[in-house]
Design an enzyme around this catalytic site. Structure first.
Site, mmCIF file in Angstrom:
data_model
loop_
_atom_site.group_PDB
_atom_site.id
_atom_site.type_symbol
_atom_site.label_atom_id
_atom_site.label_comp_id
_atom_site.label_asym_id
_atom_site.label_seq_id
_atom_site.Cartn_x
_atom_site.Cartn_y
_atom_site.Cartn_z
ATOM 1 N N TYR A 64 0.860 -1.184 0.000
ATOM 2 C CA TYR A 64 0.000 0.000 0.000
ATOM 3 C C TYR A 64 0.896 1.233 0.000
ATOM 4 O O TYR A 64 1.858 1.288 0.756
ATOM 5 C CB TYR A 64 -0.915 0.014 1.235
ATOM 6 C CG TYR A 64 -2.357 -0.048 0.818
ATOM 7 C CD1 TYR A 64 -2.905 0.975 0.051
ATOM 8 C CD2 TYR A 64 -3.155 -1.136 1.149
ATOM 9 C CE1 TYR A 64 -4.218 0.904 -0.377
ATOM 10 C CE2 TYR A 64 -4.468 -1.194 0.720
ATOM 11 C CZ TYR A 64 -5.005 -0.183 -0.042
ATOM 12 O OH TYR A 64 -6.289 -0.240 -0.481
ATOM 13 N N GLU A 66 -0.378 4.853 -0.476
ATOM 14 C CA GLU A 66 -1.094 6.126 -0.646
ATOM 15 C C GLU A 66 -0.183 7.288 -0.284
ATOM 16 O O GLU A 66 0.631 7.184 0.629
ATOM 17 C CB GLU A 66 -2.330 6.157 0.263
ATOM 18 C CG GLU A 66 -3.542 5.514 -0.378
ATOM 19 C CD GLU A 66 -4.744 5.505 0.540
ATOM 20 O OE1 GLU A 66 -4.876 6.448 1.346
ATOM 21 O OE2 GLU A 66 -5.525 4.553 0.450
ATOM 22 N N ASP A 241 -5.439 15.525 -23.806
ATOM 23 C CA ASP A 241 -5.459 14.089 -23.534
ATOM 24 C C ASP A 241 -4.749 13.415 -24.705
ATOM 25 O O ASP A 241 -5.321 13.252 -25.782
ATOM 26 C CB ASP A 241 -6.918 13.642 -23.416
ATOM 27 C CG ASP A 241 -7.062 12.151 -23.165
ATOM 28 O OD1 ASP A 241 -6.049 11.433 -23.231
ATOM 29 O OD2 ASP A 241 -8.207 11.717 -22.907
ATOM 30 N N THR A 270 -2.581 7.667 -21.502
ATOM 31 C CA THR A 270 -2.443 6.283 -21.092
ATOM 32 C C THR A 270 -0.964 5.949 -21.280
ATOM 33 O O THR A 270 -0.231 6.688 -21.944
ATOM 34 C CB THR A 270 -3.249 5.325 -21.997
ATOM 35 O OG1 THR A 270 -2.774 5.490 -23.337
ATOM 36 C CG2 THR A 270 -4.744 5.619 -21.944
ATOM 37 N N LYS A 273 -0.863 2.524 -24.939
ATOM 38 C CA LYS A 273 -1.218 2.591 -26.362
ATOM 39 C C LYS A 273 0.073 2.780 -27.168
ATOM 40 O O LYS A 273 0.960 1.962 -27.057
ATOM 41 C CB LYS A 273 -2.274 3.673 -26.571
ATOM 42 C CG LYS A 273 -3.585 3.333 -25.821
ATOM 43 C CD LYS A 273 -4.700 4.347 -26.051
ATOM 44 C CE LYS A 273 -5.920 3.984 -25.214
ATOM 45 N NZ LYS A 273 -7.000 4.985 -25.341
ATOM 46 N N ARG A 279 -0.481 -1.288 -18.892
ATOM 47 C CA ARG A 279 -1.812 -0.696 -18.852
ATOM 48 C C ARG A 279 -1.859 0.314 -17.706
ATOM 49 O O ARG A 279 -1.671 -0.066 -16.553
ATOM 50 C CB ARG A 279 -2.797 -1.851 -18.614
ATOM 51 C CG ARG A 279 -4.237 -1.563 -18.733
ATOM 52 C CD ARG A 279 -4.975 -2.830 -19.137
ATOM 53 N NE ARG A 279 -4.623 -3.110 -20.516
ATOM 54 C CZ ARG A 279 -5.190 -2.475 -21.554
ATOM 55 N NH1 ARG A 279 -6.136 -1.603 -21.390
ATOM 56 N NH2 ARG A 279 -4.799 -2.751 -22.780
HETATM 57 C C1 PLP Z 1 -8.028 5.257 -24.514
HETATM 58 C C2 PLP Z 1 -8.360 6.631 -24.115
HETATM 59 C C3 PLP Z 1 -8.695 6.948 -22.785
HETATM 60 C C4 PLP Z 1 -8.978 5.898 -21.755
HETATM 61 O O1 PLP Z 1 -7.947 5.129 -21.348
HETATM 62 P P1 PLP Z 1 -8.213 3.897 -20.345
HETATM 63 O O2 PLP Z 1 -6.858 3.479 -19.950
HETATM 64 O O3 PLP Z 1 -8.971 2.883 -21.131
HETATM 65 O O4 PLP Z 1 -9.004 4.408 -19.188
HETATM 66 C C5 PLP Z 1 -8.853 8.270 -22.459
HETATM 67 N N1 PLP Z 1 -8.737 9.246 -23.372
HETATM 68 C C6 PLP Z 1 -8.462 8.973 -24.662
HETATM 69 C C7 PLP Z 1 -8.343 10.103 -25.626
HETATM 70 C C8 PLP Z 1 -8.273 7.661 -25.082
HETATM 71 O O5 PLP Z 1 -8.034 7.406 -26.359
#
Ligand code: PLP
Length: 478
Positions: A64, A66, A241, A270, A273, A279
Site C-alpha cells: 500500500y 497512498e 489528452d 495512457t 497505447k 496498462r
Molecule cells: C483510450 C483513451 C482513454 C482511456 O484510457 P483507459 O486506460 O482505457 O481508461 C482516455 N482518453 C483517450 C483520448 C483515449 O483514447
C-alpha cells in the site's frame, strides 16, 4: 542478457501458476498464441516489452503506498518511492514536462485527476479564500453549499465524440458530462479537419473553464499552439489528452506546434497505447498545478499500483532510447502506407488520409455499417474496431467507420510493404461482404454475408503475412 532468459522467466512463471490453478496458466498461454496469430490493427493496442511485463509480476503488488514519494500514509514505502520517482523522472525527461504524476491506473483515471486538479485550483482555492478558511474541513455547511454550486455547472469544451473525441471529454454517459456543462467542437464537414476558427468562436460564446484537446479517432495532427491561444483568449485552462498519440510525442514525430506538452497547462495520457508501456495512465502538468495533481490518490484514485509504476519506469526508460524514435517514425510511415494502399484500391477515408498512427475508413463506401465490416474482417483474421465517422448516420453502436492503427504491427516489425498487403486483404474482404436484411425485408445494420471459404483464405494470408515477424520471438512456452 541471454535471449533465453525471457523464455525461462515466462515458462517458470507459468509452471508456478499452473500448480495452483492450471486453467489460468492455460489461458495466459492461449492469449499469447491468439496474439501471435492475429493481425492486430486495433489503434489503441500494442505489445509491451518482456521487461515491462515482468516488472509487473512481483511483490510490489503487495504494497500500500497512498500519498506521494517521501510522503506516504503507510510505512515501509522506500522501494515504492524508488520506482515511482524513477518513473516520474523518466516521464519528465522524455516529455520535457515540469511535473509528472504516474499513479493513475488508466487513462480515464488520469483525466479525473486532471479535472479535479483544475477545479480545485480554479474554483475551490478561490472559494476557500473567499470563505477565509484554508482547509475544506473548516467550511461551514453554508460554505459547502456555496462551494458545491460553484464547483458544479463548470464548463468544458472538447472535441465531439463523432469527430473523434473521447467519452471522458464531457459526454453525458460519462461522469465528465455530469461534472461539467459540456459543449463540443467538431470537424469541417467538407475536409474532416478541425476548424480552429470555429473552435475559437465556440470558446468565445461558451467561455469554458477547460478547453480539451486530444482524441481517440482523429487521423491528423492537431495544432496545440493555436488551441492554447484560444484557451488564453477566454481564460480557460488548456488540457490535452494524448492517450492515443503519446508514443508519437515521445518519439519526437510530433514536435513544435504539434507537441502538446509545452502548450498545455495539463496533459493526460495512457501508458499502454502507442507509448507501449503497461496498462495505466499518467498526468503531466505545469508547476502551478502540481500540488493539486499529486492529491490524485486518495482524492480521486484508489491506492497506487506500485508494480505497475515499476513497469512504467521500465517502459519510459525504453521510450527514452534512440530506437524508440525510430519506432515512432515507422508507426506513421506504416499508417500512411496503409492509408495509401486503401485509397489506391478505392476505399473512402475520413480526411482522405493520415498523419498519425491511425486511419479511419468510412465503410459506407462499401455499402456496410461499421458493425458489419468489423465482423466480416474478424471472420477473416483481421482485428479492428468499428467507430463513428463525423455526422455518422448509423450512430455510436452500429457506426459507419472502421478504425485501424499501426502501433502494434509496427512493434512486430511489419513495414510498408506488409501494410500494402494488409490494405489488399482488407479491401478484398470489404468488397466481398454484402449487407444483410431483416426478416421483414428492411436492411439490417448488423447482418452480413461473406463467403466462408474466402474468409478462411484471407485469414490464412493474414497469418502468412505475420510469419516472418514473430511476436516475442525469444519466448517459447512449449
Ligand atoms: C483510450 C483513451 C482513454 C482511456 O484510457 P483507459 O486506460 O482505457 O481508461 C482516455 N482518453 C483517450 C483520448 C483515449 O483514447
Amino acid at each position: 542478457m541471454s535471449r533465453n532468459a525471457e523464455s525461462t522467466a515466462f515458462r517458470s512463471a507459468l509452471e508456478v501458476i499452473r500448480a495452483v490453478e492450471p486453467r489460468v496458466a492455460d489461458a495466459i498461454g492461449a492469449e499469447l498464441t491468439d496474439q501471435r496469430e492475429s493481425l492486430k490493427l486495433i489503434a489503441s493496442e500494442n505489445y509491451a516489452s518482456p521487461a515491462t511485463l515482468l516488472a509487473m509480476g512481483n511483490w510490489f503488488s503487495d504494497k500500500y503506498a497512498e500519498g506521494t514519494v517521501g510522503r506516504r500514509f503507510y510505512a515501509g514505502c522506500q522501494n515504492v518511492d524508488t520506482v515511482e520517482a524513477l518513473a516520474a523522472e523518466h516521464a519528465r525527461e522524455l516529455f520535457g514536462a515540469a511535473h509528472a504524476y504516474v499513479q493513475p491506473h488508466s487513462g480515464i483515471d488520469a483525466n479525473l485527476v486532471a479535472f479535479w486538479a483544475v477545479l480545485a485550483d480554479r474554483v475551490e482555492s478561490p472559494a476557500l479564500k473567499k470563505a477565509q478558511v484554508r482547509q475544506v474541513n473548516d467550511l461551514t455547511e453554508a460554505d459547502w453549499f456555496a462551494l458545491r454550486r460553484e464547483l458544479g455547472n463548470q464548463r468544458m469544451l472538447g472535441m465531439s465524440l463523432d469527430a473523434g473525441g473521447h467519452l471522458t471529454h464531457g459526454f453525458r454517459p460519462n461522469i465528465s458530462g455530469k461534472m461539467f456543462d459540456q459543449r463540443s467542437y467538431g470537424t469541417d464537414p467538407a475536409t474532416g479537419l478541425i476548424d480552429y476558427d470555429r473552435v475559437a468562436e465556440a470558446a468565445r460564446e461558451f467561455k469554458p473553464l477547460i478547453l480539451v484537446g486530444g482524441y481517440s479517432a482523429y487521423p491528423r495532427k492537431v495544432n496545440f499552439r493555436i488551441l492554447r491561444e484560444i484557451a488564453d483568449s477566454v481564460g480557460a485552462t488548456f488540457m490535452v489528452d494524448m492517450a492515443h498519440f503519446a508514443g508519437l510525442v515521445a518519439g519526437k514525430v510530433f514536435t513544435g506546434d504539434f507537441d502538446p506538452v509545452p502548450h498545455a497547462h495539463i496533459v493526460t495520457t495512457t501508458t499502454h497505447k502507442s507509448l507501449r508501456g503497461p496498462r495505466g495512465g499518467m498526468v503531466l502538468c505545469q508547476p502551478e498545478l502540481a500540488d493539486q495533481v499529486d492529491r490524485g490518490c486518495p482524492m480521486v484514485l484508489g491506492g497506487p499500483l506500485p508494480h505497475v509504476m515499476a513497469a512504467k519506469a521500465v517502459a519510459l526508460a525504453e521510450a527514452r532510447r534512440p530506437d524508440f524514435a525510430d519506432y515512432a517514425q515507422r508507426i506513421v510511415d506504416n499508417s500512411q502506407a496503409l492509408a495509401e494502399g486503401l485509397l489506391r484500391r478505392g476505399a473512402k477515408l475520413v480526411t482522405g488520409g493520415t498523419d498519425n498512427h491511425l486511419v479511419l475508413i468510412d465503410v459506407s463506401g462499401y455499402g456496410l455499417t461499421g458493425r458489419q465490416a468489423e465482423q466480416a474482417l474478424l471472420d477473416s483474421g483481421i482485428v479492428t474496431n468499428r467507430n463513428s465517422v463525423p455526422q455518422d448516420p448509423n450512430g455510436a453502436w452500429y457506426t459507419s467507420g472502421i478504425r485501424i492503427g499501426t502501433p502494434a504491427l509496427t512493434t512486430r516489425g511489419l513495414g510498408t510493404a506488409e501494410m500494402d498487403q494488409t490494405a489488399e486483404l482488407m479491401h478484398t474482404v470489404l468488397t466481398a461482404t454484402t449487407a444483410g436484411a431483416n426478416a421483414d425485408g428492411t436492411p439490417s445494420k448488423a447482418k452480413y454475408a461473406l463467403d466462408p471459404a474466402l474468409a478462411d483464405k484471407i485469414a490464412r494470408q493474414a497469418t502468412d503475412l505475420l510469419t516472418p515477424f514473430p511476436l516475442y520471438p525469444a519466448i517459447d512456452l512449449a
